[in-house]
Design a protein around this motif. Structure first.
Motif, PDB file in Angstrom:
ATOM      1  N   GLU A   1       0.717  -1.214   0.025  1.00  0.00           N
ATOM      2  CA  GLU A   1       0.077  -0.019  -0.033  1.00  0.00           C
ATOM      3  C   GLU A   1       0.905   1.025  -0.189  1.00  0.00           C
ATOM      4  O   GLU A   1       1.670   1.284   0.362  1.00  0.00           O
ATOM      5  N   GLN A   2       0.302   2.257  -0.711  1.00  0.00           N
ATOM      6  CA  GLN A   2       1.081   3.795  -0.616  1.00  0.00           C
ATOM      7  C   GLN A   2      -0.113   4.606   0.154  1.00  0.00           C
ATOM      8  O   GLN A   2      -1.103   4.277  -0.232  1.00  0.00           O
ATOM      9  N   LEU A   3       0.290   5.415   1.113  1.00  0.00           N
ATOM     10  CA  LEU A   3      -0.485   6.545   1.676  1.00  0.00           C
ATOM     11  C   LEU A   3      -0.130   7.860   1.217  1.00  0.00           C
ATOM     12  O   LEU A   3       1.124   8.072   1.005  1.00  0.00           O
TER      13      LEU A   3
ATOM     14  N   CYS B   1      -5.744  10.914   4.814  1.00  0.00           N
ATOM     15  CA  CYS B   1      -4.887  10.026   4.314  1.00  0.00           C
ATOM     16  C   CYS B   1      -5.375   8.773   3.429  1.00  0.00           C
ATOM     17  O   CYS B   1      -6.375   8.247   3.971  1.00  0.00           O
TER      18      CYS B   1
ATOM     19  N   ALA C   1      -5.407   5.774   1.052  1.00  0.00           N
ATOM     20  CA  ALA C   1      -4.458   4.651   0.705  1.00  0.00           C
ATOM     21  C   ALA C   1      -4.633   3.936  -0.719  1.00  0.00           C
ATOM     22  O   ALA C   1      -5.900   4.118  -1.322  1.00  0.00           O
ATOM     23  N   SER C   2      -3.764   3.851  -1.603  1.00  0.00           N
ATOM     24  CA  SER C   2      -3.815   3.579  -2.766  1.00  0.00           C
ATOM     25  C   SER C   2      -4.326   2.109  -3.022  1.00  0.00           C
ATOM     26  O   SER C   2      -4.376   1.249  -2.138  1.00  0.00           O
TER      27      SER C   2
ATOM     28  N   PHE D   1      -8.100  -0.986   1.119  1.00  0.00           N
ATOM     29  CA  PHE D   1      -7.200  -0.700   2.098  1.00  0.00           C
ATOM     30  C   PHE D   1      -7.349  -2.279   2.833  1.00  0.00           C
ATOM     31  O   PHE D   1      -8.175  -2.445   3.403  1.00  0.00           O
TER      32      PHE D   1
ATOM     33  N   MET E   1      -4.887   2.143  10.759  1.00  0.00           N
ATOM     34  CA  MET E   1      -3.974   3.265  10.550  1.00  0.00           C
ATOM     35  C   MET E   1      -3.847   4.079  11.554  1.00  0.00           C
ATOM     36  O   MET E   1      -4.730   4.406  12.551  1.00  0.00           O
TER      37      MET E   1
ATOM     38  N   TRP F   1      -9.155  -0.723  10.989  1.00  0.00           N
ATOM     39  CA  TRP F   1      -9.661  -0.608   9.780  1.00  0.00           C
ATOM     40  C   TRP F   1     -10.749  -1.341   9.936  1.00  0.00           C
ATOM     41  O   TRP F   1     -12.007  -0.723   9.237  1.00  0.00           O
TER      42      TRP F   1
ATOM     43  N   ASN G   1     -11.473   4.292   0.993  1.00  0.00           N
ATOM     44  CA  ASN G   1     -10.007   3.969   1.417  1.00  0.00           C
ATOM     45  C   ASN G   1      -9.202   5.163   2.117  1.00  0.00           C
ATOM     46  O   ASN G   1      -8.023   5.408   1.987  1.00  0.00           O
TER      47      ASN G   1
ATOM     48  N   GLY H   1       0.294   3.046   8.164  1.00  0.00           N
ATOM     49  CA  GLY H   1      -0.562   1.791   7.990  1.00  0.00           C
ATOM     50  C   GLY H   1       0.199   0.538   8.547  1.00  0.00           C
ATOM     51  O   GLY H   1       1.222   0.395   8.199  1.00  0.00           O
TER      52      GLY H   1
END
Length: 124
Positions: A2-4, A22, A24-25, A29, A34, A53, A77, A98
């Motif tokens: 994941e990227q945030l 924030c 999430a890609s 997610f 988080m 989450w 997300n 994350g």
């Protein structure tokens, strides 16, 4: 992985408020939790808040309890940190982190990935 991606920081006067985001890609997610941390110049990273989450469980640092609120939108997300009644000493870079598995959410070293950080400046 994941990227945030964070947004929402800025300048605010003492007593003011901001909402930090924030995102999430990816499609979903898949993280466990988080967390939000902050780091002021010359100081250690400080736990601010965290949320599971998949459940409605929230955790807060002692200094922000009652003033900050963490929430999430699973469909988007996205996690949010509403920061209210800000104080000058809370000027810092705020990070969202994350975690992909169950961790002590107050321990910043246990997270698996983190956002780029967003500057929050509180001054008059």
């Amino acid at each position: 992985q994941e990227q945030l991606v964070q947004s929402g920081g800025g300048w605010v006067q003492p007593g003011g408020s901001l909402r930090l985001s924030c995102v999430a890609s990816g499609d979903t997610f898949n993280g466990y939790a988080m967390g939000w941390f902050r780091q002021a110049p010359g100081k250690e990273r400080e736990f601010v808040a965290a949320v599971w989450w998949s459940a409605d469980l929230h955790y807060y640092g002692d200094s922000v309890t009652g003033r900050f609120k963490i929430c999430k939108d699973n469909d988007k997300n996205t996690g949010y940190l509403q920061v209210n009644s800000l104080r000058p000493q809370e000027t810092a870079v705020y990070y969202c982190d994350g975690a992909e598995s169950e961790i002590n959410v107050r321990d910043g070293e246990r997270y698996d990935y983190w956002g780029q950080g967003t500057q929050v400046t509180v001054s008059s």
